[in-house]
Scaffold this motif. Structure first.
Motif, PDB file in Angstrom:
ATOM      1  N   HIS A  54      -0.046   0.413   4.171  1.00  0.00           N
ATOM      2  CA  HIS A  54      -1.249   0.469   3.347  1.00  0.00           C
ATOM      3  C   HIS A  54      -1.207   1.824   2.646  1.00  0.00           C
ATOM      4  CE1 HIS A  54      -2.694  -3.147   5.309  1.00  0.00           C
ATOM      5  NE2 HIS A  54      -2.209  -2.615   6.428  1.00  0.00           N
ATOM      6  N   LEU A  55      -1.229   1.777   1.326  1.00  0.00           N
ATOM      7  CA  LEU A  55      -0.960   2.964   0.522  1.00  0.00           C
ATOM      8  C   LEU A  55      -2.079   3.240  -0.465  1.00  0.00           C
ATOM      9  CD1 LEU A  55       2.669   1.859  -0.410  1.00  0.00           C
ATOM     10  CD2 LEU A  55       2.035   3.452   1.409  1.00  0.00           C
ATOM     11  N   ALA A  56      -2.138   4.480  -0.909  1.00  0.00           N
ATOM     12  CA  ALA A  56      -2.962   4.863  -2.053  1.00  0.00           C
ATOM     13  C   ALA A  56      -1.987   5.338  -3.117  1.00  0.00           C
ATOM     14  CB  ALA A  56      -3.936   5.964  -1.685  1.00  0.00           C
ATOM     15  N   VAL A  57      -1.936   4.619  -4.218  1.00  0.00           N
ATOM     16  CA  VAL A  57      -1.068   4.967  -5.336  1.00  0.00           C
ATOM     17  C   VAL A  57      -1.993   5.296  -6.505  1.00  0.00           C
ATOM     18  CG1 VAL A  57       0.782   4.189  -6.859  1.00  0.00           C
ATOM     19  CG2 VAL A  57       0.701   3.399  -4.480  1.00  0.00           C
ATOM     20  N   ALA A  58      -1.981   6.557  -6.914  1.00  0.00           N
ATOM     21  CA  ALA A  58      -2.900   7.028  -7.957  1.00  0.00           C
ATOM     22  C   ALA A  58      -4.336   6.643  -7.595  1.00  0.00           C
ATOM     23  CB  ALA A  58      -2.501   6.482  -9.320  1.00  0.00           C
ATOM     24  N   ASP A  59      -4.674   6.841  -6.314  1.00  0.00           N
ATOM     25  CA  ASP A  59      -5.993   6.558  -5.749  1.00  0.00           C
ATOM     26  C   ASP A  59      -6.381   5.083  -5.780  1.00  0.00           C
ATOM     27  OD1 ASP A  59      -6.470   9.184  -4.958  1.00  0.00           O
ATOM     28  OD2 ASP A  59      -7.186   9.733  -6.963  1.00  0.00           O
ATOM     29  N   LYS A  60      -5.423   4.203  -5.988  1.00  0.00           N
ATOM     30  CA  LYS A  60      -5.671   2.770  -5.921  1.00  0.00           C
ATOM     31  C   LYS A  60      -5.034   2.231  -4.646  1.00  0.00           C
ATOM     32  CE  LYS A  60      -4.855  -1.582  -8.256  1.00  0.00           C
ATOM     33  NZ  LYS A  60      -4.092  -2.280  -9.278  1.00  0.00           N
ATOM     34  N   ALA A  61      -5.813   1.500  -3.843  1.00  0.00           N
ATOM     35  CA  ALA A  61      -5.312   0.947  -2.585  1.00  0.00           C
ATOM     36  C   ALA A  61      -4.325  -0.177  -2.859  1.00  0.00           C
ATOM     37  CB  ALA A  61      -6.471   0.438  -1.739  1.00  0.00           C
ATOM     38  N   MET A  62      -3.202  -0.134  -2.146  1.00  0.00           N
ATOM     39  CA  MET A  62      -2.174  -1.158  -2.274  1.00  0.00           C
ATOM     40  C   MET A  62      -1.577  -1.409  -0.894  1.00  0.00           C
ATOM     41  SD  MET A  62      -0.140   0.167  -5.648  1.00  0.00           S
ATOM     42  CE  MET A  62       0.637  -1.390  -5.976  1.00  0.00           C
ATOM     43  N   ALA A  63      -0.889  -2.517  -0.757  1.00  0.00           N
ATOM     44  CA  ALA A  63      -0.149  -2.802   0.470  1.00  0.00           C
ATOM     45  C   ALA A  63       1.275  -3.172   0.079  1.00  0.00           C
ATOM     46  CB  ALA A  63      -0.804  -3.936   1.245  1.00  0.00           C
ATOM     47  N   ALA A  64       2.216  -2.698   0.863  1.00  0.00           N
ATOM     48  CA  ALA A  64       3.626  -3.005   0.633  1.00  0.00           C
ATOM     49  C   ALA A  64       4.216  -3.526   1.938  1.00  0.00           C
ATOM     50  CB  ALA A  64       4.371  -1.754   0.179  1.00  0.00           C
ATOM     51  N   THR A  65       4.913  -4.659   1.851  1.00  0.00           N
ATOM     52  CA  THR A  65       5.557  -5.208   3.036  1.00  0.00           C
ATOM     53  C   THR A  65       7.065  -5.046   2.906  1.00  0.00           C
ATOM     54  OG1 THR A  65       5.595  -7.416   2.074  1.00  0.00           O
ATOM     55  CG2 THR A  65       3.729  -6.871   3.481  1.00  0.00           C
ATOM     56  N   GLU A  66       7.705  -4.826   4.036  1.00  0.00           N
ATOM     57  CA  GLU A  66       9.148  -4.622   4.025  1.00  0.00           C
ATOM     58  C   GLU A  66       9.713  -4.862   5.413  1.00  0.00           C
ATOM     59  OE1 GLU A  66       9.636   0.110   4.777  1.00  0.00           O
ATOM     60  OE2 GLU A  66       8.764  -0.466   2.843  1.00  0.00           O
ATOM     61  N   GLN A  67      11.008  -4.986   5.478  1.00  0.00           N
ATOM     62  CA  GLN A  67      11.734  -4.977   6.746  1.00  0.00           C
ATOM     63  C   GLN A  67      12.355  -3.592   6.843  1.00  0.00           C
ATOM     64  OE1 GLN A  67      11.899  -7.513   9.001  1.00  0.00           O
ATOM     65  NE2 GLN A  67      13.135  -6.334  10.414  1.00  0.00           N
ATOM     66  N   ALA A  68      11.991  -2.859   7.866  1.00  0.00           N
ATOM     67  CA  ALA A  68      12.505  -1.500   8.053  1.00  0.00           C
ATOM     68  C   ALA A  68      13.635  -1.529   9.074  1.00  0.00           C
ATOM     69  CB  ALA A  68      11.396  -0.578   8.535  1.00  0.00           C
ATOM     70  N   SER A  69      14.732  -0.872   8.739  1.00  0.00           N
ATOM     71  CA  SER A  69      15.848  -0.702   9.668  1.00  0.00           C
ATOM     72  C   SER A  69      16.128   0.789   9.751  1.00  0.00           C
ATOM     73  CB  SER A  69      17.090  -1.449   9.176  1.00  0.00           C
ATOM     74  OG  SER A  69      16.828  -2.837   9.133  1.00  0.00           O
ATOM     75  N   LEU A 118      -1.926   5.279   4.114  1.00  0.00           N
ATOM     76  CA  LEU A 118      -3.254   5.151   4.721  1.00  0.00           C
ATOM     77  C   LEU A 118      -3.203   4.433   6.063  1.00  0.00           C
ATOM     78  CD1 LEU A 118      -5.174   4.005   1.517  1.00  0.00           C
ATOM     79  CD2 LEU A 118      -4.964   6.331   2.432  1.00  0.00           C
ATOM     80  N   GLY A 119      -2.201   3.596   6.257  1.00  0.00           N
ATOM     81  CA  GLY A 119      -2.064   2.841   7.497  1.00  0.00           C
ATOM     82  C   GLY A 119      -0.721   2.157   7.538  1.00  0.00           C
TER      83      GLY A 119
END
Length: 143
Positions: A98-113, A72-73
């Motif tokens: 910012h994600l929709a998992v099974a239509d539930k809003a969630m946020a996931a943080t990570e270090q991307a390489s 989502l973002g």
């Protein structure tokens, strides 16, 4: 080449890779599999934050929300572009997806390489590794 010319060339190369990386956010959010396929090497190695490895097909399924997760973002933090050669740039930055998992809003943080390589005259993502963000406390704190 003089040192100044090398620095300008490296900065230009880093900027090209950064622009390509930021463009990936658009196709992740739009689910544009064709754009993702064009930017991604057929021999992609993608290691997600849980440590699972995927190739190109798994990555494209993620872009298409085929794994039940829709983007989502994306909030990208400050990052670094390390020019490894005129044809290879490693980009690393923290991000919150910012994600929709099974239509539930969630946020996931990570270090991307992400490793971008120029092949046959065009830039492609060849390696993606997402890791959890680490605690900012010093590893070897003075007791």
């Amino acid at each position: 080449m003089s040192q100044g010319t090398d620095e300008v060339t490296d900065q230009f190369t880093a900027n090209v890779a950064w622009q390509r990386e930021l463009a990936t956010h658009g196709y992740m959010l739009g689910g544009d599999v064709d754009a993702a396929r064009a930017d991604t090497a057929t021999d992609l190695l993608h290691i997600n934050v849980e440590g699972m490895c995927h190739g190109l097909d798994g990555f494209l399924a993620m872009v298409a929300s085929g794994n039940g997760v829709r983007h989502l973002g994306i909030d990208a933090g400050p990052g670094e572009a390390i020019v490894l050669s005129p044809d290879a740039v490693l980009i690393t930055y923290p991000l919150t997806a910012h994600l929709a998992v099974a239509d539930k809003a969630m946020a996931a943080t990570e270090q991307a390489s992400i490793l971008w390589m120029r092949r046959a005259g065009d830039w492609q993502t060849v390696f993606i590794h997402a890791t959890p963000l680490v605690d900012a406390a010093p590893r070897f704190a003075d007791p």
